[in-house]
Scaffold this motif. Structure first.
Motif, mmCIF file in Angstrom:
data_model
loop_
_atom_site.group_PDB
_atom_site.id
_atom_site.type_symbol
_atom_site.label_atom_id
_atom_site.label_comp_id
_atom_site.label_asym_id
_atom_site.label_seq_id
_atom_site.Cartn_x
_atom_site.Cartn_y
_atom_site.Cartn_z
ATOM 1 N N ARG A 277 0.796 -1.212 0.392
ATOM 2 C CA ARG A 277 -0.177 0.279 -0.021
ATOM 3 C C ARG A 277 0.969 1.470 -0.059
ATOM 4 N NH1 ARG A 277 -4.653 -1.363 4.142
ATOM 5 N NH2 ARG A 277 -4.918 -3.497 3.883
ATOM 6 N N MET A 278 1.798 1.268 0.768
ATOM 7 C CA MET A 278 2.572 2.410 0.547
ATOM 8 C C MET A 278 3.098 2.410 -0.265
ATOM 9 S SD MET A 278 4.862 1.178 4.735
ATOM 10 C CE MET A 278 6.034 3.299 4.058
ATOM 11 N N LEU A 279 3.782 1.288 -1.455
ATOM 12 C CA LEU A 279 4.224 1.725 -2.609
ATOM 13 C C LEU A 279 3.209 2.145 -3.400
ATOM 14 C CD1 LEU A 279 7.061 -1.006 -3.133
ATOM 15 C CD2 LEU A 279 7.187 1.154 -3.298
ATOM 16 N N TYR A 325 -5.398 -3.375 -4.433
ATOM 17 C CA TYR A 325 -5.817 -2.806 -3.263
ATOM 18 C C TYR A 325 -7.361 -2.253 -3.413
ATOM 19 C CZ TYR A 325 -6.280 2.040 -0.898
ATOM 20 O OH TYR A 325 -6.690 2.647 0.391
ATOM 21 N N ALA A 326 -8.153 -2.725 -4.903
ATOM 22 C CA ALA A 326 -9.436 -2.522 -4.270
ATOM 23 C C ALA A 326 -9.939 -4.192 -3.840
ATOM 24 C CB ALA A 326 -9.998 -1.971 -5.316
ATOM 25 N N HIS A 327 -8.948 -4.929 -4.325
ATOM 26 C CA HIS A 327 -9.244 -6.018 -3.671
ATOM 27 C C HIS A 327 -9.738 -6.360 -1.871
ATOM 28 C CE1 HIS A 327 -9.958 -10.363 -3.810
ATOM 29 N NE2 HIS A 327 -9.056 -10.534 -3.301
ATOM 30 N N GLN A 328 -8.361 -5.918 -1.658
ATOM 31 C CA GLN A 328 -7.468 -5.744 -0.787
ATOM 32 C C GLN A 328 -8.541 -5.683 0.653
ATOM 33 O OE1 GLN A 328 -5.757 -7.455 0.702
ATOM 34 N NE2 GLN A 328 -5.365 -7.291 2.915
ATOM 35 N N VAL A 333 -14.416 3.494 -2.640
ATOM 36 C CA VAL A 333 -13.918 4.198 -2.772
ATOM 37 C C VAL A 333 -13.115 3.580 -3.591
ATOM 38 C CG1 VAL A 333 -11.944 6.798 -2.098
ATOM 39 C CG2 VAL A 333 -14.197 6.791 -0.611
ATOM 40 N N ALA A 334 -12.360 2.812 -2.867
ATOM 41 C CA ALA A 334 -11.186 1.434 -3.314
ATOM 42 C C ALA A 334 -11.783 1.237 -5.207
ATOM 43 C CB ALA A 334 -10.907 1.225 -2.480
ATOM 44 N N ASN A 335 -12.846 0.704 -5.049
ATOM 45 C CA ASN A 335 -13.354 1.041 -6.297
ATOM 46 C C ASN A 335 -13.768 1.359 -7.043
ATOM 47 O OD1 ASN A 335 -13.735 -2.454 -5.729
ATOM 48 N ND2 ASN A 335 -15.380 -2.070 -4.295
ATOM 49 N N GLY A 336 -13.916 2.791 -6.441
ATOM 50 C CA GLY A 336 -14.125 4.187 -7.407
ATOM 51 C C GLY A 336 -12.385 4.090 -8.047
#
Length: 377
Positions: A277-279, A325-328, A333-336
């Motif tokens: 996530r940081m990367l 990221y959205a899968h995790q 917001v992540a999906n958008g």
């Protein structure tokens, strides 16, 4: 009193010397034009043209990942019933044909114009694009749309494409701290991140094949040198500023490296954890920084050039990381964010495809700074 009409005559005298000068200049112009028209396309086809296959491979992989993600996501499934599998298959076959054609032509260039290939290897920008063919093949293997009947042959192909990356690593990374004229502070430029990208893609695919130790080894090599290159470029040393304006789309490689690093580490660790996530957030910040500075790319957009394809695959890698990221996270917001970056990646890819189709006559033009370098050498 009659009017007098005065007639004035102007005599233009052209001496023999002037005629010779005009004749010679016209002859030289015609000769140069005929020579430029008779130059083999192989002399113009440098490794930078594999940016097209990189973009095609990345876009194919994005469609594959999005299809799998949308099938698993109940939140998005009712909005997007299905992505046409024919589009994914079509992209994969187009990617395969394009990469095979470029590889065949470049092999011919190596055979008949080896001096030009050698000049690429000695050039601080051109040498980095020598990683592009191998990265393209690795991406194509990663997005295979059918089940591999013989796993051993697949692993053999993987090693064929990974070993050249490692050989280039030994050569280039060794020069950075042992050769005085090749110190990283003197030759670093945004395209230097392609060497890092080759390691990260190799680590990603090696982990998919469950070669965990090999994946960790390749990932360590890539991430270490990414930090070195990133800090060197961030310092803006005098030797790292020699990038022609026409190649400024290569600045988007700042986005590609951390995005691919997050994907590779997620595959190795089995989870899109905190380092991933940081990367990803770093790549998102760098992408935002570049988008907010459109004047940086103004000169490079005046005339079509194959360097434009450097916009596509870094953005695609960012979209791939956003899908992970959205899968995790599994939030709106992540999906958008995933849908926004994916849609932007597809639009950029389609725009570049249309621009290339409309400017096929300029695809192998003589206006590329890098091509002029290869001719001079």
């Amino acid at each position: 009193m009659g009017e007098q009409v005065f007639e004035s005559t102007i005599k233009v005298t052209i001496s023999d010397d002037d005629e010779n000068i005009i004749h010679d200049s016209t002859k030289d112009h015609v000769t140069k034009k005929s020579i430029s028209s008779n130059i083999s396309p192989l002399t113009k086809l440098h490794a930078g043209y594999f940016r097209i296959s990189l973009s095609l491979g990345g876009q194919t992989l994005l469609w594959k990942v999005l299809t799998q993600h949308l099938d698993k996501s109940q939140t998005l499934q009712h909005k997007f019933h299905s992505l046409p599998s024919t589009t994914f298959l079509l992209l994969w076959w187009i990617s395969l044909c394009t990469l095979m054609l470029l590889s065949f032509l470049y092999i011919l260039r190596c055979i008949f114009h080896f001096k030009l290939v050698k000049s690429e290897f000695l050039h601080p920008i051109g040498v980095n694009y020598l990683f592009a063919p191998w990265i393209s093949w690795l991406l194509l293997l990663q997005s295979v749309p059918f089940t591999i009947p013989n796993l051993d042959s697949f692993q053999f192909l993987l090693w064929i494409f990974v070993i050249p990356v490692m050989i280039l690593d030994v050569k280039i990374y060794g020069q950075w701290f042992t050769t005085e004229k090749r110190f990283l502070s003197m030759v670093a430029n945004p395209t230097s991140q392609l060497s890092v990208l080759g390691n990260l893609v190799g680590a990603w695919i090696a982990s998919k094949m469950e070669w965990k130790e090999s994946a960790i080894c390749i990932f360590t090599l890539g991430l270490t040198h990414y930090l070195v290159v990133f800090i060197t470029l961030y310092q803006r040393l005098s030797g790292s500023n020699h990038l022609p304006a026409i190649l400024r789309p290569s600045f988007f490689l700042f986005v590609a490296a951390p995005s691919m690093a997050s994907l590779a580490w997620a595959s190795i660790s089995g989870d899109f954890d905190m380092p991933c996530r940081m990367l990803f957030f770093l790549s998102l910040f760098l992408f935002t920084s570049l988008v907010c500075r459109p004047t940086l790319f103004k000169k490079s957009m005046r005339k079509f050039n194959v360097a434009w394809w450097a916009y596509s695959f870094p953005l695609t890698f960012l979209a791939l990381a956003s899908a992970q990221y959205a899968h995790q996270v599994e939030g709106h917001v992540a999906n958008g964010l995933m849908l926004l970056l994916s849609a932007l990646s597809v639009l950029v890819f389609v725009g570049l495809t249309v621009s290339t189709a409309l400017n096929l006559d300029m695809l192998l033009s003589d206006h590329d700074r890098y091509l002029n370098f290869t001719k001079s050498t």
